[in-house]
Every structure is written in structure tokens, then in C-alpha cells.
Motif scaffolding. Sequence first.
Motif, mmCIF file in Angstrom:
data_model
loop_
_atom_site.group_PDB
_atom_site.id
_atom_site.type_symbol
_atom_site.label_atom_id
_atom_site.label_comp_id
_atom_site.label_asym_id
_atom_site.label_seq_id
_atom_site.Cartn_x
_atom_site.Cartn_y
_atom_site.Cartn_z
ATOM 1 N N SER A 1 1.058 -26.957 25.510
ATOM 2 C CA SER A 1 -0.342 -27.477 26.159
ATOM 3 C C SER A 1 -0.001 -28.560 26.906
ATOM 4 C CB SER A 1 -1.227 -27.810 24.953
ATOM 5 O OG SER A 1 -0.626 -28.903 24.194
ATOM 6 N N ASN A 2 -0.924 -29.062 27.653
ATOM 7 C CA ASN A 2 -0.887 -30.182 28.552
ATOM 8 C C ASN A 2 -1.123 -31.387 27.776
ATOM 9 O OD1 ASN A 2 -0.137 -28.608 30.661
ATOM 10 N ND2 ASN A 2 -2.569 -28.487 31.301
ATOM 11 N N ALA A 3 -1.238 -31.483 26.459
ATOM 12 C CA ALA A 3 -1.490 -32.708 25.684
ATOM 13 C C ALA A 3 -0.256 -33.656 25.427
ATOM 14 C CB ALA A 3 -1.836 -32.341 24.240
ATOM 15 N N GLY A 4 0.785 -33.265 26.091
ATOM 16 C CA GLY A 4 2.019 -34.046 25.908
ATOM 17 C C GLY A 4 2.036 -35.042 27.110
ATOM 18 N N ARG A 5 1.311 -34.795 28.219
ATOM 19 C CA ARG A 5 1.479 -35.910 29.190
ATOM 20 C C ARG A 5 0.108 -36.309 29.686
ATOM 21 N NH1 ARG A 5 6.924 -36.335 30.375
ATOM 22 N NH2 ARG A 5 8.261 -34.634 30.021
ATOM 23 N N SER A 6 -0.109 -37.245 30.404
ATOM 24 C CA SER A 6 -1.247 -37.474 31.182
ATOM 25 C C SER A 6 -1.268 -36.951 32.593
ATOM 26 C CB SER A 6 -1.612 -39.107 30.937
ATOM 27 O OG SER A 6 -0.508 -39.706 31.802
ATOM 28 N N VAL A 7 -2.320 -36.947 33.097
ATOM 29 C CA VAL A 7 -2.531 -36.577 34.473
ATOM 30 C C VAL A 7 -1.812 -37.319 35.522
ATOM 31 C CG1 VAL A 7 -4.303 -36.062 36.328
ATOM 32 C CG2 VAL A 7 -4.922 -35.257 33.949
ATOM 33 N N PRO A 8 -1.819 -38.489 35.288
ATOM 34 C CA PRO A 8 -1.077 -39.233 36.194
ATOM 35 C C PRO A 8 0.596 -38.996 36.161
ATOM 36 C CG PRO A 8 -2.699 -40.715 35.501
ATOM 37 C CD PRO A 8 -2.810 -39.381 34.467
ATOM 38 N N GLU A 9 0.901 -38.978 34.691
ATOM 39 C CA GLU A 9 2.297 -38.326 34.542
ATOM 40 C C GLU A 9 2.660 -37.033 35.221
ATOM 41 O OE1 GLU A 9 2.376 -38.934 30.184
ATOM 42 O OE2 GLU A 9 3.279 -40.899 30.307
ATOM 43 N N TRP A 10 1.832 -36.143 35.192
ATOM 44 C CA TRP A 10 2.203 -34.857 35.705
ATOM 45 C C TRP A 10 2.239 -34.928 37.186
ATOM 46 C CZ3 TRP A 10 4.123 -30.842 33.493
ATOM 47 C CH2 TRP A 10 4.024 -30.489 32.116
ATOM 48 N N LEU A 11 1.236 -35.608 37.925
ATOM 49 C CA LEU A 11 1.273 -35.804 39.155
ATOM 50 C C LEU A 11 2.283 -36.339 39.453
ATOM 51 C CD1 LEU A 11 -2.412 -37.000 39.671
ATOM 52 C CD2 LEU A 11 -1.295 -34.537 40.523
ATOM 53 N N PHE A 12 2.846 -37.373 38.717
ATOM 54 C CA PHE A 12 4.312 -38.228 39.268
ATOM 55 C C PHE A 12 5.421 -37.016 39.193
ATOM 56 C CE2 PHE A 12 8.037 -40.292 37.715
ATOM 57 C CZ PHE A 12 8.432 -41.160 38.896
ATOM 58 N N LEU A 13 5.505 -36.177 38.133
ATOM 59 C CA LEU A 13 6.597 -35.220 37.976
ATOM 60 C C LEU A 13 6.380 -34.388 39.293
ATOM 61 C CD1 LEU A 13 6.733 -34.643 34.191
ATOM 62 C CD2 LEU A 13 8.529 -35.815 35.596
ATOM 63 N N LEU A 14 5.356 -33.941 39.490
ATOM 64 C CA LEU A 14 5.053 -32.974 40.539
ATOM 65 C C LEU A 14 5.510 -33.536 41.800
ATOM 66 C CD1 LEU A 14 1.888 -31.211 39.831
ATOM 67 C CD2 LEU A 14 3.984 -30.298 39.868
ATOM 68 N N HIS A 15 5.202 -35.029 41.950
ATOM 69 C CA HIS A 15 5.690 -35.784 43.256
ATOM 70 C C HIS A 15 7.129 -35.603 43.321
ATOM 71 C CE1 HIS A 15 5.272 -38.660 46.557
ATOM 72 N NE2 HIS A 15 6.306 -39.381 45.782
ATOM 73 N N ILE A 16 7.819 -35.898 42.159
ATOM 74 C CA ILE A 16 9.420 -35.965 42.346
ATOM 75 C C ILE A 16 9.985 -34.689 42.599
ATOM 76 C CG2 ILE A 16 11.325 -35.906 40.736
ATOM 77 C CD1 ILE A 16 10.033 -38.068 39.243
#
Length: 134
Positions: free
Chosen positions: A119-134
Motif C-alpha cells: 500500500s502507499n502507507a509506507g511513504r508520505s506524498v512528499p517522499e513519493w514525489l521526491f522518489l519520482l523526481h529522482i
Amino acid sequence: MDKLQRDLSTSLTPGSSPDAMLRALGHAYGLAALVSIIPQRPLYVSYDVSAKVVDMATQLLKRAGEHDVKVAGLEVEVAWTLIASLTSLGPNFVRPHLSQLLVLWRIALPKPITKDSASNAGRSVPEWLFLLHI
């Protein structure tokens, strides 16, 4: 490089203006453009310039985890922009630095954890955005 380093350090201070981040990106793209034209006009360019740029990029990637997501995203974007421009120098630059570049690429993205796939419960939205940015 000095202006880029100054803007990056300014962006680290709390309460800094958003202009510092935009200036840092602008200086990174300007430096990347200058580095990428070195093969066409190699006069008066020493090997030390590319060594300083790759050292700066690796330091930015190493310390990106020490900052909040917004500043870390800036540091990662600047670092990979500089590394991409350095690869335009060709085999004379890439061959000696290949192992270092492969390690940087491998550690760029964290390994997926089981709770991420469930599920998406492991990371917050800003963390997901950061990983997508990388």
C-alpha cells in the motif's frame, strides 16, 4: 561553480527566499552548458575543472539525505544535471569514472520495501514525489 555553491548554501538556511533555489538551478544549468561544450573548444580547460564538478556532484548526492525533501530534490537535480553534462566529455572522462558513476546510479533509488508494494502507507506524498523526481 562558486555562485552555484553559494546559492546551494543559501537555500539550506531556514527562511531563505525561493529565489535561491531557482538561482541554484540556473547556475547548475549554466555550468552544465559550459561543461558540455568543452569537447568542441578544449583550449585552456584543465582536467581539474571536470574533477571539481564531479566531486561537487557526488557531495551533493551524498548529503541530500540530510535535508528536507525540497532541498534534497534541488541537490539531486543539480548533481545529476552536472553528471549528465560531464558524460558529454566522452570516453576520456567516463572510462576512469565509470565505477563511481555506476555506484551513484545504483544508490540513487532506494530498494523497494514490502510495505511499499502492499500500500502507499509506507511513504508520505512528499517522499513519493521526491522518489519520482529522482
